[in-house]
Design an enzyme around this catalytic site. Sequence first.
Site, PDB file in Angstrom:
ATOM      1  N   CYS B 143      -7.285  -1.762  24.119  1.00  0.00           N
ATOM      2  CA  CYS B 143      -8.208  -2.861  24.426  1.00  0.00           C
ATOM      3  C   CYS B 143      -9.043  -3.222  23.195  1.00  0.00           C
ATOM      4  O   CYS B 143      -8.473  -3.582  22.165  1.00  0.00           O
ATOM      5  CB  CYS B 143      -9.070  -2.490  25.638  1.00  0.00           C
ATOM      6  SG  CYS B 143     -10.029  -3.873  26.270  1.00  0.00           S
ATOM      7  N   ASP B 297      -2.888  -7.551  34.506  1.00  0.00           N
ATOM      8  CA  ASP B 297      -4.131  -7.193  33.815  1.00  0.00           C
ATOM      9  C   ASP B 297      -5.178  -8.280  34.079  1.00  0.00           C
ATOM     10  O   ASP B 297      -5.034  -9.408  33.626  1.00  0.00           O
ATOM     11  CB  ASP B 297      -3.852  -7.075  32.301  1.00  0.00           C
ATOM     12  CG  ASP B 297      -4.979  -6.432  31.537  1.00  0.00           C
ATOM     13  OD1 ASP B 297      -6.134  -6.555  31.988  1.00  0.00           O
ATOM     14  OD2 ASP B 297      -4.714  -5.815  30.496  1.00  0.00           O
ATOM     15  N   HIS B 326      -4.871  -3.275  33.868  1.00  0.00           N
ATOM     16  CA  HIS B 326      -5.465  -2.953  32.569  1.00  0.00           C
ATOM     17  C   HIS B 326      -5.587  -1.441  32.363  1.00  0.00           C
ATOM     18  O   HIS B 326      -5.353  -0.944  31.262  1.00  0.00           O
ATOM     19  CB  HIS B 326      -6.849  -3.596  32.485  1.00  0.00           C
ATOM     20  CG  HIS B 326      -7.463  -3.521  31.125  1.00  0.00           C
ATOM     21  ND1 HIS B 326      -7.033  -4.281  30.072  1.00  0.00           N
ATOM     22  CD2 HIS B 326      -8.476  -2.759  30.636  1.00  0.00           C
ATOM     23  CE1 HIS B 326      -7.758  -4.007  28.997  1.00  0.00           C
ATOM     24  NE2 HIS B 326      -8.640  -3.081  29.321  1.00  0.00           N
TER      25      HIS B 326
END
Lengths: 129, 352
Positions: B143, B297, B326
């Site tokens: 991320c 996600d 995610h």
Amino acid sequence: MADKDKDPLASWRDLLSQWEQNVNAIANRTMGSDEYSSSMNGAMGATLKMQETMRQFMAAYLATANLPSRTEVLGIAERIGGVEARLDRIAVLLERIAAKEPGQATAPPAVSRPRPPRTKSPPSTEPST
Amino acid sequence: MSATADRIQNEVERAIQRSIKGLEYFSSPAPVVGHTPKDVVFERGTLHLYHYRPVADEIYRIPILIVMATSNRGYILDLAPGQSFVEYMIGRGYDVYLIDWSPPTAADSELRFEDYTLRFIPECVQRVRDDSGESDVTVIGYCMGGVLSVMWAALHPDDQPANLVCFTTPIDFSRMELFAKWSDRRYFDVDKLVDSTGNVPSELIFTGFEMLRPATRIAGQITLWENMWDESFVRSFRAFERWSTDTLPLAGEYFRETIKELIWENRLHKNELVIGGRRADLRSITAPLLHAMAEHDHIVPYAAAKPLIDHVGSADKEEIVLKGGHVSLVAGPNAVKRLWPRLDAWLGVRSV
């Protein structure tokens, strides 16, 4: 499918899943609007203002009571942190100087512990036994 | 008829177990996470570099450095035995290091992109080189950890990682639609927020993530109650729950830059981002690249992450889109059977 038919909670789970998806979808549509964004940020601004007023009030109160404020305590913590950071940097420099001395190819490992050899091959290329 | 009776009996037993274990749930301490043995290699303020102790008889030549997202704790990658990415990787013969973050102090509120990409990551890469004795290092970013890794690699064309792996890394921030909407420059005064709070409180970060799926927490609690009889489900649920609520505050200046440079101006996507006087040109990335994204996600949608593969200059590059969200992309039962074996297959041949 047969198992699902026998499961008395299967319909309930489907219902829950559908409810979750529907509520999330509706909420996302609402929250994706200009009006929502405007009101959310308006509320945040009001909260920040209130916090600032409280902070000023508490600072005045603590000064009257001859007590350190949170900011002052954090200031001391910062200075200690600064000393630690400087010590870290000195330690790094010392390690690099040590690594440059004859007989030391690289800096010594942070933790001296036996390490396995770096000889592994991926499974497909490993020789079959 | 007998099957129906068995089913009813089973449900009654589960109901009893739910009541017993429900009481245990509320009275027991938080689950233990991050169990894989590790050593601290280096610490500086908010940064902690860990080395996980190898367990294999022989390991791959090239060590791995994982850069965790700045908003969350690294133990999501070491959640529980059998559900730990780190445990899996060291079991497969990799030498694993991880950059984890602790809450920034008031002194850290001045940290900017350049601190992370020109100071922290290069320092940790050097530490891994010194500690492992290998000059090649594979970098894996998750991320925002992926965003920082991409920025770092773009800023260091002459010092590329051996391999760069990104998990669900946003590049086109205009496609993170709800975040972009909430931080609309017409309404969101980021200067006022950062100037008055210093570091951005974790509650704000947590609320931001929660609001993306407002019904999911309630549905999750109902599912927990339904599965309260199942100890392994409850253990896993609690570990995930603990992690998702354990959000970190963000350094104020770093947050300000994220909003202005990435979300408002979308400079990373436009190849216009300047950090410490140097342009982070994604075309300068030439290392072999793997980008793993999740089909569902809700934090980093596929459209936001997809441009990375097109932008980089790497000849050897691959993107994979796997089922999951995610978090379930990288942790939990979904990751065990999907992402981890795919990563192992891709990285193993590039780690010798």
